[in-house]
Design an enzyme around this catalytic site. Structure first.
Site, PDB file in Angstrom:
ATOM      1  N   SER A  34       0.820  -1.214   0.000  1.00 47.29           N
ATOM      2  CA  SER A  34       0.000   0.000   0.000  1.00 47.29           C
ATOM      3  C   SER A  34       0.856   1.268   0.000  1.00 47.29           C
ATOM      4  CB  SER A  34      -0.949  -0.010   1.202  1.00 47.29           C
ATOM      5  OG  SER A  34      -0.223  -0.077   2.408  1.00 47.29           O
ATOM      6  N   ASP A  88      10.748   0.670  -1.962  1.00 45.28           N
ATOM      7  CA  ASP A  88       9.815  -0.384  -1.551  1.00 45.28           C
ATOM      8  C   ASP A  88       9.336  -0.121  -0.130  1.00 45.28           C
ATOM      9  OD1 ASP A  88       8.347  -2.714  -1.592  1.00 45.28           O
ATOM     10  OD2 ASP A  88      10.041  -4.025  -2.034  1.00 45.28           O
ATOM     11  N   LYS A 101       9.928  -8.180   5.390  1.00 44.34           N
ATOM     12  CA  LYS A 101       9.068  -7.851   4.266  1.00 44.34           C
ATOM     13  C   LYS A 101       8.273  -9.097   3.871  1.00 44.34           C
ATOM     14  CE  LYS A 101      10.467  -5.532   0.767  1.00 44.34           C
ATOM     15  NZ  LYS A 101       9.109  -4.957   0.736  1.00 44.34           N
ATOM     16  N   GLY A 104       2.819  -8.575   1.772  1.00 43.47           N
ATOM     17  CA  GLY A 104       2.012  -8.687   0.548  1.00 43.47           C
ATOM     18  C   GLY A 104       2.367  -9.931  -0.266  1.00 43.47           C
ATOM     19  N   GLU A 110      10.866  -9.027  -4.603  1.00 47.07           N
ATOM     20  CA  GLU A 110      11.398  -7.802  -3.987  1.00 47.07           C
ATOM     21  C   GLU A 110      12.868  -7.964  -3.615  1.00 47.07           C
ATOM     22  OE1 GLU A 110       7.307  -6.075  -1.953  1.00 47.07           O
ATOM     23  OE2 GLU A 110       8.529  -7.482  -0.829  1.00 47.07           O
TER      24      GLU A 110
END
Ligand code: 5RP
Length: 242
Positions: A34, A88, A101, A104, A110
């Protein structure tokens, strides 16, 4: 434009600050999540207003789709080869700029993208800053073949690291197993506190069936933490004294 919530204002402030660092001619990796959505919007605004010539790679299908809708051209990472900068989001950021991380589910792409970048700049709201990583679940991407056996190996690893009896949930979305962009599944590890991130990282990497985990150690160069009032705090990695 509708008024942003305080949380979204913080994300947008961080996104704007990161996008301000993009220069004409750069090769840029676009993150997922987001906060990254704000960044892609702000970047598209700059590209169109200033006619910037950028080469862009996306870390997920979702980001690739959004960028396309905003008139940005996304290329394959392999066609660009190396990036000047990746921007990011993150789920947790510690004082050494180590990260969790993968909230998502995009941490595999990533991490590949971050590792192919001169700089990884993380954008986040203040709720992501922690003293010690681990309160947020640690995502581990595993291949579907033999995943229950892989899970047993992970359990054994956690026991050797004194992380016994920690829940490990197969990620679901809309009542089904979550499937990553690479067709894999995710096990979310609830660890509370990760005392030795390096040992956990290398232990997970040694397990067949584990594709990648969400610990980003030593990859982030700068974190931009936005606040609801539009201010931004910069976090940099402390100097390592030899
Ligand atoms: C996706 C990620 C995201 O960057 C992370 O989950 C942060 O997301 P958000 O900005 O929505 O809080 O790692 O895999």
């Amino acid at each position: 434009m509708t008024e942003l919530s305080p949380l979204d204002s913080a994300k947008d402030a961080a996104a704007r600050a990161a996008v301000a660092l993009v220069q004409d001619g750069m090769r840029v990796g676009l993150g997922t999540g987001s906060t990254a959505v704000f960044m892609v919007h702000r970047l598209a605004e700059r590209v169109h207003a200033e006619n910037l010539r950028l080469r862009l790679a996306a870390t997920s299908r979702a980001t690739c789709d959004l960028a396309g809708q905003l008139g940005l051209t996304i290329e394959e990472l392999d066609d660009i080869g190396w990036l000047d900068l990746t921007i990011d989001g993150a789920d947790e950021i510690d004082p050494d700029l180590n990260l969790i991380k993968g909230g998502g589910g995009a941490h595999l792409r990533e991490k590949i993208t971050a590792a192919a970048s001169d700089r990884l700049i993380v954008i986040a709201d203040p709720g992501k800053v922690v003293e010690t990583l681990g309160a947020f679940h640690l995502p581990v991407e595993v291949i579907p073949f033999g995943w229950q056996t892989t899970r047993v190996h992970i359990q054994h690893l956690l026991e050797t690291l004194d992380l016994t009896h920690r829940p490990m949930l197969k990620r679901q979305r809309d009542g089904r197993d979550f499937v990553t962009d690479e067709g894999n599944m995710i096990l979310d590890l609830s660890l509370d506190v990760i005392a030795d991130c390096k040992a956990l990282s290398s232990g997970l990497h040694a397990i067949p069936g584990v594709v990648e985990h969400g610990l980003f150690l030593g990859l982030c160069d700068l974190a931009l933490i936005g606040s609801p009032d539009g201010g931004v705090i910069e976090m940099t990695r402390p100097e390592v004294v030899a």
